[in-house]
Design a protein around this motif. Structure first.
Motif, PDB file in Angstrom:
ATOM      1  N   UNK A 193      34.635   5.569  14.620  1.00 22.32           N
ATOM      2  CA  UNK A 193      33.881   6.324  15.622  1.00 22.32           C
ATOM      3  C   UNK A 193      34.808   7.376  16.236  1.00 22.32           C
ATOM      4  N   UNK A 194      34.422   8.644  16.200  1.00 26.75           N
ATOM      5  CA  UNK A 194      35.234   9.651  16.900  1.00 26.75           C
ATOM      6  C   UNK A 194      35.095   9.487  18.413  1.00 26.75           C
ATOM      7  N   UNK A 195      35.806  10.309  19.168  1.00 29.93           N
ATOM      8  CA  UNK A 195      35.768  10.244  20.635  1.00 29.93           C
ATOM      9  C   UNK A 195      34.348  10.450  21.155  1.00 29.93           C
ATOM     10  N   UNK A 196      34.115   9.977  22.374  1.00 34.55           N
ATOM     11  CA  UNK A 196      32.815  10.187  23.013  1.00 34.55           C
ATOM     12  C   UNK A 196      32.424  11.663  22.997  1.00 34.55           C
ATOM     13  N   UNK A 197      33.374  12.529  23.349  1.00 39.94           N
ATOM     14  CA  UNK A 197      33.083  13.961  23.442  1.00 39.94           C
ATOM     15  C   UNK A 197      32.564  14.492  22.103  1.00 39.94           C
ATOM     16  N   UNK A 198      33.222  14.098  21.033  1.00 42.50           N
ATOM     17  CA  UNK A 198      32.790  14.606  19.741  1.00 42.50           C
ATOM     18  C   UNK A 198      31.473  13.960  19.305  1.00 42.50           C
ATOM     19  N   UNK A 199      31.283  12.688  19.644  1.00 43.95           N
ATOM     20  CA  UNK A 199      29.995  12.046  19.348  1.00 43.95           C
ATOM     21  C   UNK A 199      28.850  12.761  20.057  1.00 43.95           C
ATOM     22  N   UNK A 200      29.100  13.177  21.308  1.00 41.20           N
ATOM     23  CA  UNK A 200      28.059  13.903  22.051  1.00 41.20           C
ATOM     24  C   UNK A 200      27.713  15.227  21.351  1.00 41.20           C
TER      25      UNK A 200
ATOM     26  N   UNK B 294      31.110   1.920  25.438  1.00 39.52           N
ATOM     27  CA  UNK B 294      30.992   3.068  26.338  1.00 39.52           C
ATOM     28  C   UNK B 294      29.695   3.804  26.022  1.00 39.52           C
ATOM     29  N   UNK B 295      29.250   4.553  27.033  1.00 33.61           N
ATOM     30  CA  UNK B 295      27.934   5.175  26.900  1.00 33.61           C
ATOM     31  C   UNK B 295      28.058   6.654  26.548  1.00 33.61           C
ATOM     32  N   UNK B 296      27.271   7.095  25.598  1.00 31.13           N
ATOM     33  CA  UNK B 296      27.205   8.518  25.254  1.00 31.13           C
ATOM     34  C   UNK B 296      26.235   9.234  26.194  1.00 31.13           C
ATOM     35  N   UNK B 297      26.260  10.571  26.129  1.00 30.43           N
ATOM     36  CA  UNK B 297      25.402  11.369  27.013  1.00 30.43           C
ATOM     37  C   UNK B 297      23.912  11.122  26.767  1.00 30.43           C
ATOM     38  N   UNK B 298      23.554  10.727  25.546  1.00 32.13           N
ATOM     39  CA  UNK B 298      22.129  10.484  25.247  1.00 32.13           C
ATOM     40  C   UNK B 298      21.667   9.099  25.722  1.00 32.13           C
ATOM     41  N   UNK B 299      22.560   8.340  26.353  1.00 39.44           N
ATOM     42  CA  UNK B 299      22.181   7.031  26.877  1.00 39.44           C
ATOM     43  C   UNK B 299      22.531   5.879  25.948  1.00 39.44           C
ATOM     44  N   UNK B 300      22.888   6.177  24.696  1.00 40.79           N
ATOM     45  CA  UNK B 300      23.194   5.098  23.747  1.00 40.79           C
ATOM     46  C   UNK B 300      24.639   4.620  23.936  1.00 40.79           C
ATOM     47  N   UNK B 301      24.943   3.470  23.357  1.00 43.85           N
ATOM     48  CA  UNK B 301      26.248   2.820  23.545  1.00 43.85           C
ATOM     49  C   UNK B 301      26.993   2.690  22.224  1.00 43.85           C
ATOM     50  N   UNK B 302      28.305   2.956  22.278  1.00 40.52           N
ATOM     51  CA  UNK B 302      29.182   2.799  21.121  1.00 40.52           C
ATOM     52  C   UNK B 302      30.191   1.700  21.447  1.00 40.52           C
ATOM     53  N   UNK B 303      30.494   0.840  20.472  1.00 35.50           N
ATOM     54  CA  UNK B 303      31.504  -0.201  20.704  1.00 35.50           C
ATOM     55  C   UNK B 303      32.900   0.419  20.672  1.00 35.50           C
ATOM     56  N   UNK B 304      33.697   0.114  21.676  1.00 33.82           N
ATOM     57  CA  UNK B 304      35.085   0.565  21.689  1.00 33.82           C
ATOM     58  C   UNK B 304      35.996  -0.490  21.074  1.00 33.82           C
ATOM     59  N   UNK B 305      35.802  -1.741  21.499  1.00 31.09           N
ATOM     60  CA  UNK B 305      36.689  -2.779  20.958  1.00 31.09           C
ATOM     61  C   UNK B 305      36.057  -4.170  21.067  1.00 31.09           C
ATOM     62  N   UNK B 306      36.430  -5.005  20.113  1.00 30.45           N
ATOM     63  CA  UNK B 306      35.992  -6.400  20.068  1.00 30.45           C
ATOM     64  C   UNK B 306      37.117  -7.297  20.576  1.00 30.45           C
ATOM     65  N   UNK B 307      36.784  -8.319  21.333  1.00 33.79           N
ATOM     66  CA  UNK B 307      37.785  -9.267  21.819  1.00 33.79           C
ATOM     67  C   UNK B 307      37.360 -10.674  21.410  1.00 33.79           C
ATOM     68  N   UNK B 308      38.191 -11.314  20.597  1.00 32.60           N
ATOM     69  CA  UNK B 308      37.853 -12.652  20.109  1.00 32.60           C
ATOM     70  C   UNK B 308      38.128 -13.691  21.194  1.00 32.60           C
ATOM     71  N   UNK B 309      37.154 -14.544  21.446  1.00 27.65           N
ATOM     72  CA  UNK B 309      37.301 -15.621  22.434  1.00 27.65           C
ATOM     73  C   UNK B 309      38.057 -16.757  21.761  1.00 27.65           C
ATOM     74  N   UNK B 310      39.323 -16.903  22.137  1.00 24.37           N
ATOM     75  CA  UNK B 310      40.194 -17.817  21.393  1.00 24.37           C
ATOM     76  C   UNK B 310      40.787 -18.917  22.271  1.00 24.37           C
TER      77      UNK B 310
END
Lengths: 170, 170
Positions: A8-15, B153-169
């Motif tokens: 996934x590119x940066x938020x800015x580029x995704x926008x 994190x949220x994009x300007x169109x309201x949709x969400x992109x995953x930044x990172x996964x954290x394993x519950x260990x």
């Protein structure tokens, strides 16, 4: 289950990409703007630990990737997909190679890896002809570094959920 | 930048929830079916490493979470949101508590944590009245374990992109 591996590119580029995708990309709602490292592949959910272990190893060996976008291009006449073209580089190619090596399915849909971010797809030939001229004339120059890749799986409605992030730490 | 922290249930359960969300959830295309652990919060992108470090520590201390869904419920009259209700449990509550402790913003939109998977929102009162009876009568019983949480994190169109996964260990 269908899996895919993307950056996934940066938020800015995704926008920026979404401003086009909203209008022109039939898959707009299914996934955020991305660079496909490995196309959709089918894999037994049971064997998922095999895949995630391999991804961890690959991620540890590869440094963050430079994404250097320099123009808009099209796959026409193979398809009416229009995309931001990314300059080939060693790390991107090496990641792509590693992801088509066992334990991953090794069959390739396309013989050459053309790193890109799709901004239009599912267009009719007439729609494609209408917008390609205007889009390829748009000046594009964007460079960023991406330090993680994402393993996703596909839901029945065609949308994608992230399963796990792998930090590129090589 | 707007961030959120969620759990994604299994593909199978996401598909089940999407059958309702497609029709009844105004945010259907913005994010896959999920359990919100921490509501949308604003945070300086510069300080993101602070957040990811904290999430790694929290993930290491918490074991995988049991998601025990036992009925359909509504937040009405606070809102017309309808959801799969999840039985409260210690791990879920402890994760929620940790995510409202510094360095995270500590302000809570809701005073009590009601773990759930939303299947309808943005309904008019009339629409809500129409479907709530039929949905709450649906028998629901589903139990699964989730071994990871996701920072989005949220994009300007309201949709969400995953930044990172954290394993519950833990």
């Amino acid at each position: 289950m269908n899996y895919g591996i993307v950056l996934f590119p940066s938020k800015k580029f995704q926008d920026t990409a979404n401003a086009y995708r909203r209008r022109y990309d039939a898959h707009y709602a299914n996934i955020p703007p991305h660079v496909t490292l490995k196309e959709s592949f089918n894999f037994d959910e049971e064997n998922l630990p095999l895949i995630t272990r391999a991804l961890r190893t690959i991620a540890k060996k590869h440094p963050p990737v430079v994404i250097d976008i320099y123009k808009v291009d099209t796959f026409y006449p193979q398809s009416t997909t229009i995309f931001y073209k990314i300059k080939e580089n060693e790390t991107l190619q090496s990641l792509n190679d590693a992801l088509y090596t066992e334990p991953f399915p090794t069959e390739k849909e396309h013989s050459v890896f053309v790193p890109h971010v799709t901004i239009a797809q599912g267009l009719s030939k007439a729609e494609h002809a209408d917008i390609i001229g205007q889009l390829t004339m748009t000046e594009v120059s964007h460079r960023e570094e991406i330090d993680r890749m994402q393993l996703l799986y596909q839901l029945e409605n065609g949308s994608w959920t992230v399963y796990e992030t792998f930090l590129l730490e090589g």
